[in-house]
Enzyme design. Structure first.
Site, PDB file in Angstrom:
ATOM      1  CG  HIS A 123      20.951  36.537  34.915  1.00 42.19           C
ATOM      2  ND1 HIS A 123      20.332  35.335  34.169  1.00 42.19           N
ATOM      3  CD2 HIS A 123      19.809  37.009  35.766  1.00 42.19           C
ATOM      4  CE1 HIS A 123      19.030  35.462  34.707  1.00 42.19           C
ATOM      5  NE2 HIS A 123      18.793  36.213  35.792  1.00 42.19           N
ATOM      6  CB  SER A 132      53.278  35.817  32.956  1.00 44.31           C
ATOM      7  OG  SER A 132      53.807  35.701  31.606  1.00 44.31           O
ATOM      8  CE  LYS A 180      48.240  37.791  33.495  1.00 38.56           C
ATOM      9  NZ  LYS A 180      48.122  36.782  32.359  1.00 38.56           N
ATOM     10  CD  GLU A 200      44.049  30.589  36.217  1.00 37.67           C
ATOM     11  OE1 GLU A 200      44.069  30.594  34.936  1.00 37.67           O
ATOM     12  OE2 GLU A 200      44.896  31.140  36.663  1.00 37.67           O
TER      13      GLU A 200
END
Ligand code: ARG
Length: 469
Positions: free
Chosen positions: A166, A287, A293, A300
């Site tokens: 979980h 970024s 970043k 992804e």
């Protein structure tokens, strides 16, 4: 691609004397597949060579014709490989483009190649040949990724981290053990491709349009020449089903689904909130606005591309659904999803194998996380059971101890013995050995368990199965 409609008589081409007007320009574009099926060209030529040799051996065409066809097809192969072949939309697909070029080169012999054959059994053969080669590439790439996984697991066979259920800290595991879970998934994935290959590797040629052919053909000879394990045993089935393509795509969707899970973990773990791993810069981007970043683009995208491959599976299933026997033009739509599935899968596996080689592990962060969230609570319960308490009672004792520790803001092994003993008199000072991460890990000492020596053994088995031990 060159559209030669203005350069030859094709502008007014009709299929045959049966037609009274040429195909409408828009329809021509709509029905053509040459823009994407030209990648089958090498396999189309392989199939044609085997077919023509069989026609010659059976006396259906002359040996002179066979020689002319072989010479012509080999020249065409060179033209295609060197990029000097001009593909024509007017000629609809890869098969008609090659056949027309052959006839231009060698005349009537070229026109005899299609004896006893239809594009229906031809395309099914081409796709199977292409897919067989693709499956072999996929299995090779899976093996490479598995090797990267085992190497990383080996370096971290005893690195403690929290195991989650979980997404809550559950019990300590080793990072090596966690990684080997993916080795197992990929092991089954490879098995699925190897198994699907057996069903892919059957020859449709000879089925002709749908019913077989009246010429005295020798299908076994063609099958053997092309390395097929045998022939498709029903002509209607041979030209109409694409279940082998669906199976391949289903197996691909499972690989991608497995990798999407690992990707999700990499994305979480590389976030500063976890800080478990660092993905090498070459797999990340920055970024354009936020200078701090470093984004995990590759995982992804793997996660995102899984949607694309799963979509192809649904597309192929839907394409096949309710098609009456035998061949229908619908089946031309099998190629783009199939090709894109293979391309996506192959490059994903390749990039993933390299990405794993560039993963840096922050052991202290993993360790610290494993000591949060009462990861050894189950170990305390098991300890009490070994001292004679029924498991359900032990569960309750530990729940109360956890609540107490949580109130104090510390972990179970941080509680003094006297405090632990207030929850059960069965607790003595040997309890601390099981409450440590190392004690907890070492105790799961059976095949499939996370104990470091079991992880080592699993790594050895894995290397052996990869042929590297
Ligand atoms: N381009 C077609 C395909 O991919 C080849 C078979 C065409 N057969 C036909 N009867 N129109 O399926």
């Amino acid at each position: 691609m060159q559209d030669n409609s203005n350069t030859n008589a094709a502008q007014t081409k009709t299929w045959s004397g049966r037609f009274s007007e040429p195909v409408a320009e828009l329809v021509k574009r709509y029905t053509a597949s040459v823009s994407f099926d030209q990648r089958l060209a090498e396999f189309d030529i392989q199939g044609s060579l085997a077919h023509s040799r069989m026609l010659g051996a059976q006396g259906i065409i002359s040996q002179e014709d066979v020689s002319a066809i072989e010479k012509g097809l080999n020249e065409i192969l060179q033209e295609i490989r060197s990029g000097n072949f001009s593909w024509s939309l007017d000629l609809e697909d890869v098969h008609l483009n090659i056949e027309k070029r052959l006839t231009d080169k060698i005349g009537d012999a070229g026109k005899r190649l299609h004896t006893g054959r239809s594009r229906n059994d031809q395309v099914a053969t081409d796709v199977r040949l292409w897919l067989r080669a693709t499956v072999d590439d996929v299995v090779t790439n899976i093996r490479q990724l598995q090797t990267s996984i085992v190497d990383l697991a080996d370096a971290h066979f005893d690195t403690a981290m929290p195991g989650f259920t979980h997404l809550q800290v559950a019990q300590p595991v080793t990072f090596g053990h966690h990684l080997l879970a993916y080795f197992e998934m990929l092991q089954r994935d490879a098995g699925r491709f190897i198994d699907a290959r057996k069903r892919i590797n059957r020859l449709p040629l000879g089925a002709a349009a749908l019913a077989g052919t009246s010429y005295p053909i020798n299908r076994e000879m063609v099958a053997e020449a092309l390395g097929f394990d045998g022939v498709c045993e029903n002509s209607l089935d041979a030209v109409s089903d694409r279940d082998f393509a669906i199976e391949f795509t289903a197996a691909a969707a499972l690989v991608m689904t497995h990798l999407s899970r690992l990707s999700e973990e990499f994305i979480l773990w590389s976030s500063p909130r976890f800080g478990f791993i660092d993905i090498a810069d070459r797999f990340c981007t920055g970024s354009s606005i936020m200078p701090q970043k470093k984004n995990p683009d590759v995982p992804e995208l793997v996660r995102g591309k899984t949607g694309r491959v799963n979509g192809h599976l649904v597309a192929l299933l839907t394409l096949m659904k309710s098609q009456p026997l035998a061949y229908n033009k619908d089946n031309q739509e099998d190629k783009e999803p199939l090709f894109d599935t293979a391309d996506t899968l192959l490059v994903t596996l390749e990039i993933y194998a390299d990405m794993l080689r560039g993963i840096e592990v922050n052991k202290p962060a993993m360790r610290a996380a494993a000591t949060e969230g009462f990861a050894t609570a189950t170990d305390l319960a098991d300890y009490l059971v070994k001292k004679g308490l029924p498991f359900r009672d032990a569960h309750e004792v530990v729940a109360l101890a956890v609540r107490h520790a949580a109130g104090k803001g510390c972990d179970l092994p941080d509680l003094p013995l006297a405090e632990l003993q207030t929850f059960s008199r069965k607790i003595s000072d040997d309890v601390f050995a099981v409450l440590t991460l190392e004690g907890s890990l070492a105790s799961r000492n059976h095949i499939g368990g996370t104990a470091p020596n079991q992880v080592k053994a699993a790594i050895q088995r894995a290397r052996k199965s990869l042929g590297a031990a």
